[in-house]
Every structure is written in C-alpha cells, then in structure tokens.
Design an enzyme around this catalytic site. Structure first.
Site, PDB file in Angstrom:
ATOM      1  N   GLY A   1      42.817  46.403  46.098  1.00 55.12           N
ATOM      2  CA  GLY A   1      43.740  45.321  46.404  1.00 55.12           C
ATOM      3  C   GLY A   1      43.230  44.249  47.340  1.00 55.12           C
ATOM      4  O   GLY A   1      44.028  43.565  47.980  1.00 55.12           O
TER       5      GLY A   1
ATOM      6  N   ASP B   1      39.521  41.707  38.268  1.00 53.56           N
ATOM      7  CA  ASP B   1      38.242  42.142  38.843  1.00 53.56           C
ATOM      8  C   ASP B   1      37.802  43.462  38.232  1.00 53.56           C
ATOM      9  O   ASP B   1      37.257  44.323  38.907  1.00 53.56           O
ATOM     10  CB  ASP B   1      38.389  42.274  40.367  1.00 53.56           C
ATOM     11  CG  ASP B   1      37.047  42.342  41.072  1.00 53.56           C
ATOM     12  OD1 ASP B   1      36.128  41.626  40.654  1.00 53.56           O
ATOM     13  OD2 ASP B   1      36.915  43.116  42.041  1.00 53.56           O
TER      14      ASP B   1
ATOM     15  N   LYS C   1      36.384  38.369  36.795  1.00 53.95           N
ATOM     16  CA  LYS C   1      34.984  38.773  36.909  1.00 53.95           C
ATOM     17  C   LYS C   1      34.400  39.071  35.533  1.00 53.95           C
ATOM     18  O   LYS C   1      35.018  39.766  34.728  1.00 53.95           O
ATOM     19  CB  LYS C   1      34.862  40.010  37.801  1.00 53.95           C
ATOM     20  CG  LYS C   1      33.431  40.518  37.946  1.00 53.95           C
ATOM     21  CD  LYS C   1      33.320  41.574  39.022  1.00 53.95           C
ATOM     22  CE  LYS C   1      33.936  42.886  38.601  1.00 53.95           C
ATOM     23  NZ  LYS C   1      33.812  43.919  39.640  1.00 53.95           N
TER      24      LYS C   1
END
Length: 874
Positions: A273, A354, A394
């Site tokens: 997080g 991510d 990402k």
C-alpha cells in the site's frame, strides 16, 4: 554547481588535514615507542659512538623451512625435478558463491580490488524530463473501435513462445543482445552479493522509503512531481498545497482543500500500500478516498503500517472470489461494480497499478510471463477510471507485439500516454511506467469489451492447459503503419535498454571491487526530496508508541480535547447541552484519539472498539447514535446493523480545526469527512488467514440541515405512520430512515449578539445591547468581527456561561442558546408528532410546523427577510 564545488573542496581539505594529522601522530608514537623496546634502556655515553653497532641475531629457521630444504628447495627457485613449481605465494581466492572453479560466470564477477568504475558513463540528475507520445488521430481512434466492435479477428492465437532474444521489431538487435548478455552475467551471483552491489552502486538507492512504509510511495511522489502533479491533481499555482504538508517539521498544517470535491483513487495490485499511503498523505486530511484491490494473504495491504495518513480513508475489496486475483474475469466485473457504487457511478480520478510476481531464473522472459497481468491492469483502468481521469501502471520489457499492441490501444482510449522510468525505479532493472492522461469513455468502452474477451480467452487456454497463447491484439502491419509511433516506441526501448546495460555493468564492477560506492548518493537524496516537495525525514520506529506523550494522546480523550478547545471546563460540564435527537439519549461528544474512540456518556468517557468505530485520530464531533429504521408497508422494523454515528456538529476533523467556522461551513466540512469515511460495503474484513473475520462497523454520516425557510422541503421528507395506536414520524436522509425524536435548532451567532434584517440593504445584520459602540454589523463583516457562534459556544456550556446567560435573560437581552424542539409524545397532553405535523396553528401555546411557517411568512412580508436559523432533523 558552485555550492557543490565548494563542498567538494571542503571535503578534500578535511581529508588532507586528517591524513597529515594521522602521519604526525604516527611519527610521535614511533619515537616514543623506541624508548620502550627494552625493560632497561641502554645507557648512552660519548664513547658508545666509537663502537660498531652489533649485527642483529640470525633468525632461526622454522620447521616448515627445514622440511622444504630437505625437499631440495632453494630461495628463488621452484620445487620439483626441473624446478617447475610456483615461486610466488598462493593468491587470495577470487571465487564467488558456490559456482564451480573455472566457471566462466564466476570469472566474470571474480573479485578484483583494482577494478574501478568510470562515472562519466552515467547521467545523474535530479530533474527529469518526461516524453509524451504523439496523440493518435481522432479518425484512427474511430476506425480501430469500429474494427473491434465487428469481430475478434485481430486476436491472434498460436503456439506459445518462451524466448525473447529474437524480438527485434521494436528494438535494435544489438541493444537487446547487449542487455541480455549483461543480465546473464549475474546468474552466477548470489542474491546477497547482487543486493549488496546494488546498494552501493545505485545513485538513488538511499532515497529509500523516506517516512512511508515502502519504496513504492516514493515512486509515486517522484512520478507525481515530474508529471506536473496530474496524478494527485494538486493545485500548485502558488504552492499553497504545501500548507497541507509543510516541509518544515513542527509547522502546523492547514487544510486549504477543505472546499474542494473529494478525490477518489484506486490502488490495484499494489500491496502493501505504499502508493495509497503517499496519495492520502499528499491530499492530506480527509480530501481523498481510496479503494484497494490486491492479492489476499501475505501480499495484502498492510493498513496498520499507514502512519503518514489514516487507513480509515481507504477501503479494500477482493472481488467475487475474495482472493484479489486481478486476472480473474469475475473479479474484474465485480470490481467495476464496486467502484461504481463507491463513487456514485462516476469512477475514480486516478488508478494506480504496481503488479508483479517473482520470475526467479526466468528474468529474461519476464515480459512474456507478465503479459496477462499487463492486460488485466490496463483493462481494469478502462473499467473504473472516470471520464477525463488518469492512470499509471508498472510495466517491464515491451518488446513483443502483444505488449506494444496493448500500449497502442491505450493511445486509443486516453488523450495522451507516456512511457518513463523514474529515478526511484532501480536503473538496472527493466521496470518502467505507462502514464495515461484523460480517459475517453467513448472509445474506452469498446476497447474494454474487447480486452475482456481476450482475457476470457486466456483464461480458457489456461484452464485447458493448452500450449497455445494469444500472441497479438492487433495486426503488426497496423502498428507499423503508424511511423511516428514506431519511431517513439523504438527510441524508448533502446534508450532504456542501453541505460539498463550500463547499470548492469556498474553492478558488475561494484561486485568485483567491494570497496567502491557511489559518492553522490547522499547529495542526490536530499536534492530529490526537495525537488519532489517531500519532507526530508525518516519513518519513526514504532510510530508514536515509542513516546510517552504520543501514547497519552493516542489513548486519552482529554489530551486531544485540551489541544483544541478554547474553554476550560470539567467533564461534568460537557453534558450540559440539550435533549436527545435521533436517539433516546442526549447527543454525545465523540473524540478519536488514534488508538481508540471515546464517547462522553453518563458523566464520563466510554471507549468504543476502534474496529467498529472507524474514526481517525484528532477528531472531535457532536454525534447522535441513531438506529436505522426499515419499513414494510405500515410495519416498522429496527435495523440489526450497529447504530449510525450521525454528525450533528464538528470541531476537529482529523486534525482540521473547523470549530471557529460558521455552523454551515462546519457541517459542509463534516459532510465531506463522512463521505471519505463511507463504506461501499457494510462489512469489512479484518485480519487474514485463519484469523480473518468479517465485521459490520458503525456507519458514519452527516445529519442533514435545513434553514427555517426550508421547512416545506423538510416536511416533504417526513413519513407519518401509525403503530399500535401511536403516531410515529420517520424522516428520510438519503437512502436511510430514522425516527424523528426531536429537532435541534442551532444558534449561528454568538450569545452576545442579536440578528436583524436590513430593509434598505436586504441583508442580515447583528447588533448587541452589550456592544453598543460596535453599532450594526452587516453579514459580510461577520467573519472578520468573529460574530459566528463556534462549536464550543454551541456545545459546551460551562458554569460561567450559564451564569452569564441567566443575567442576560433577566435583563431581557434575548439570550437564546442552541436548543431542542422535542417531538416525543406525552401521556399528559395531546401534544406530540401528530399535532406538530397537522395542527394549523400553535397547540396549547406550543409550536407546530404550520404555526412556524405562518410566523415566518408574516416576518418575510414585513421585512422581506429571506433566510436563516438552521435546524437539523435528528
């Protein structure tokens, strides 16, 4: 540049002085030591100088030397019949790890203390320039969408591929080969040696995580700045946003975004997080609401580690399967629905992703292994981002037609896209981020449906254990026909591949010589944090729990109350206010301290389980704990859910001191605060694994307020029912219903002042018999003259206040405090809900809705007055 040059010269001077001082001390020590070589120093006289110094005694041979002589050894010659043996001492081993002796990989990273890295091959900067790809033509967007609607012919399925070294359509063969060879060198190194070399070699390594829980937070800070704050949507025109997060420690933060709309974001595949912790910190106070979706279990969000902001403004969701798998088609559909419900159908302003997983031993084909993860993260953005919203995600290598096709489709769905590797992404890996600005729902809907079909196809192939795979999302010739896009994607790939190769070579050099370290690390850390507008401080160990004062504040409501209240009073005086609102008991003072939540009841503070009362620290509210009512025709049923925490007034909202604002402004801030805390689903999961359990916490909402001029609107929200011969009045507040127990009439100006209406100016004014020199003060001057009643004036009535009010009433100075109009039925009289609702005039001298409306109409007619005196249906 001059400051840095001065620092270098200063450092060089200090080092030189230190060396000289060391040499002087060494010479002095050796001179003094010479006199202590013998127990009795040799006496020196004048004649001693005429005698020769005796030769030192002959050194006795060791046993090993004697054995060597017997074997025929002579100094300067080797052993053996032909004297072919080695003559030099055996060298220190350069072997690394457990690789076999003589292995080529081991030789490549063998220890070499003479190895030196050439810094001139690097480009170390603080500022970064991002490149936006050329926007796609509107006509091409429509052509592609028309093609995707008709059929799935662009989806190419053929035998899966497990090599990447022949993917040279979007990168030169030389750059790709050099990068792969540089990666292969490290196959023979242990993870420990590689990490150790990276720590010393990466110029940006010491940036670390700053005061956040992990490095991902600093990646977001880095990206936010270099993309000109489009991620957090901060208004940076005059740097006023820094007032929310002062760079200087000890400076009081100010909520300059209190009146802005709530900012919604989603954090997907991003446990524990760090992205979310940064975004909540940057938006500050209660200005943002986050939604989280990631794998359940050990990779879950670590909400207990959110120290830069409160995790109560963040809501997790794990999909229909409750596992957080973003590649599951059913989970994607349920996440889309969840976000829609949580944002009133609008979607989030920002999505962050991510995702990644271990590819140990298969690093060179990470792109191929991650292709479905790429697909699903980009697909989710099309599902949950609102019109005009932004997205970043990402990625790793993008050499295959599948990956490049995905990027091309993102160009169709967003106004602009960019590919960039920030400083905080370690330079020797293939990580980079795609940033997409301005979602276009018109095109995104078509591409979303197509990618959902692709994902279902991938799911089908996986379930069948098929050797086939989806290899292309759109024809290669369509991509190649866009020459500008091809130029930009090839240039991006080659620049990053070259940079990655350079830093892999640097890691190799630093692995050989462990004495090397990047001398710019400390300076770059300080300058980067300053450039990104992030305070240069470390994360406190153990949070506030290591501090006695911190513990007091997190556990003692009186400490929090004392920080903010302007009145000195005892606990017994906190309860002297007014009668019950939507509940059977008095309204209550609620204080959130961080580790607990306290409510003032029966003359003292009682603690509530913080898992059930999700109120952040440094919060002071006046609340009404009311039961929600369900109706089925004429039947009434009390909800089994925990009581609603309804905010009737607010003093401090997560450190935002609103107590001195006008009542309407306080309640508007409280509405935003409650919206940020609102749970989309009634139940939440706490813990994980065998300790996981679902609980239903108290929902927090803000009581709706009306002015007396809005009695008609208020009355339209009332429902009159009969139950067992008793009239019960319910009022609707959004999608909820409560019993009407009473109305709270709040005084909006201080007790010393009385309100009037200016016929000439057609605006309200105030005057006071106690402040006759002040004269009449028009409404636009009230804030400057501090006329508005504060939270403390309305809620806390000290003994001194009571005495003053009594004196004013005795002198006829109209001392009317905030008060309660009770609607409860009485056994001794017919006055109650029915008469209040339906009687055309006052009943037995007591007010009814019709009587109040008549009085207001008369006043309006005589003064042309148009507003004021808010009431709260509670």
């Amino acid at each position: 540049m001059s400051e840095r040059g001065d620092d270098d010269r200063t450092t060089s001077t200090i080092n030189s002085l230190a060396k000289r001082r060391y040499q002087d001390n060494l010479d002095t020590f050796q001179e003094e030591r010479a006199g202590f070589q013998q127990k009795r120093p040799h006496a020196v006289d004048d004649e001693d100088e005429d005698f020769e110094t005796a030769a030192p005694p002959t050194k006795q041979k060791t046993k090993a030397e004697e054995m060597m002589e017997r074997m025929g050894y002579k100094a300067g010659e080797g052993l053996g019949k032909n004297k072919q043996g080695i003559q030099e001492p055996v060298a220190l081993s350069t072997q690394r790890g457990k690789t076999g002796l003589g292995h080529e990989g081991a030789k490549a990273v063998a220890r070499d203390m003479n190895e030196q890295w050439d810094d001139s091959t690097e480009n170390k900067t603080v500022e970064e320039t991002v490149i936006w790809m050329t926007d796609i033509d509107e006509g091409i967007r429509r052509e592609i969408c028309d093609k995707l609607i008709k059929d799935d012919q662009w989806m190419v399925v053929r035998k899966e591929k497990k090599v990447i070294d022949d993917e040279t359509e979007f990168c030169s063969e030389k750059e790709l080969k050099d990068m792969i060879e540089a990666k292969n060198v490290f196959d023979s190194m242990s993870d420990k040696d590689l990490r150790e070399a990276r720590t010393r070699a990466n110029p940006y390594e010491t940036i670390g995580s700053a005061f956040f829980q992990n490095r991902a937070a600093m990646k977001t800070a880095n990206m936010d700045k270099i993309y000109d704050w489009i991620l957090s949507r901060e208004n940076t025109g005059n740097n006023s946003f820094l007032l929310k997060n002062p760079l200087q420690e000890g400076t009081t933060a100010e909520n300059v975004d209190r009146h802005e709309d709530l900012f919604y974001f989603a954090d997907v595949c991003a446990g524990p997080g760090g992205f979310s912790e940064y975004m909540l910190w940057r938006k500050a106070f209660y200005n943002a609401k986050g939604f989280g979706f990631t794998l359940a279990g050990k990779d879950d969000f670590k909400l207990q580690k959110f120290t830069a902001s409160s995790a109560y403004f963040f809501e997790t969701f794990y999909g229909t399967k409750k596992n957080g798998d973003v590649m599951d088609p059913e989970n994607i559909d349920s996440l889309e629905k969840f976000i829609s419900e949580g944002t009133d159908g609008q979607g989030v302003h920002l999505m962050m992703a991510d995702g990644g997983f271990s590819v140990e031993g298969q690093e060179n084909i990470q792109e191929i292994l991650s292709k479905r993860l790429y697909l699903c993260q980009l697909l989710v953005s099309l599902c949950i981002v609102r019109e005009g919203g932004n997205f970043f995600c990402k990625l790793f290598d993008i050499f295959t037609p599948f990956s490049v096709g995905l990027i091309y489709l993102m160009r169709v769905c967003y106004d602009s896209i960019s590919l960039h590797k920030p400083h905080t992404s370690r330079p020797a890996n293939s990580e980079r981020y795609i940033t997409c600005k301005g979602l276009r729902k018109e095109f995104a809907g078509v591409v979303k449906d197509y990618l959902k079909r692709v994902n279902r196809k991938l799911d089908e192939l996986k379930n069948k254990n098929s050797k086939d795979d989806v290899m292309e999302l759109m024809p290669l010739d369509v991509i190649k026909s866009d020459e500008q896009f091809m130029k930009e994607i090839i240039e991006h790939n080659e620049v990053l591949a070259h940079r990655q190769t350079v830093y892999l070579q640097k890691y190799k050099s630093f692995a050989k010589n462990q004495g090397q370290f990047d001398k710019d690390q400390g300076n770059l850390r300080d300058e980067c944090l300053k450039y990104w507008q992030v305070p240069n401080k470390q994360r406190p160990r153990g949070g506030d729990r290591g501090s006695r004062n911190g513990n007091q504040e997190r556990l003692n409501p009186n400490v929090v109350l004392g920080k903010y209240t302007s009145k000195i009073c005892g606990e017994a005086e906190l309860g002297i206010s007014f009668r019950g609102l939507g509940a059977a008991s008095d309204p209550q003072l609620l204080i959130g301290t961080g580790d607990a939540v306290f409510i003032y009841r029966h003359g003292h503070f009682e603690q509530i389980d913080r898992d059930y009362a999700r109120i952040p620290e440094n919060t002071i509210l006046l609340v009404d704990c009311a039961e929600e009512v369900k109706t089925d025709g004429s039947k009434i049923r009390i909800s089994s859910d925990p009581h609603m925490i309804r905010i009737a007034d607010a003093a401090v909202l997560y450190g935002d001191n609103v107590s001195q604002l006008p009542y309407e402004a306080r309640m508007k801030a409280a509405q935003k605060f409650a919206l940020a805390l609102k749970l989309t689903k009634k139940t939440i999961q706490i813990g994980w694994g065998f300790r996981a359990k679902d609980i239903t916490p108290h929902q927090v909402c803000c009581a709706q307020t009306y002015s007396l001029k809005e009695l008609d609107e208020f009355q339209s929200n009332l429902i009159e029912l009969k139950q067992r011969g008793e009239v019960i009045v319910l009022f609707k507040e959004g999608d909820r219903q409560f019993k009407t127990q009473s109305l709270r009439l709040t005084r909006i100006i201080k007790q010393d002042w009385q309100m009037g209406w200016s016929k000439s100016q057609q605006v309200p004014y105030v005057h006071s018999p106690l402040h006759q020199k002040e004269g009449s003060i028009l409404e636009d001057q009230w804030k400057k003259r501090e006329i508005h009643s504060s939270f403390w004036d309305s809620v806390i009535l000290t003994n001194k206040d009571k005495q003053k009010m009594t004196e004013m009433m005795q002198h006829g100075h109209n001392a009317v405090p905030s008060t309660i109009w009770s609607w409860k039925p009485c056994m001794r009289t017919e006055y109650g809900p029915y008469k209040i609702m339906n009687h055309p005039e006052a009943f037995d001298g007591k007010p009814t809705i019709s009587a109040i409306k008549s009085q207001i109409a008369e006043t309006d007619l005589s003064t042309l007055r148009s507003k004021y005196t808010p009431l709260t249906a509670l």
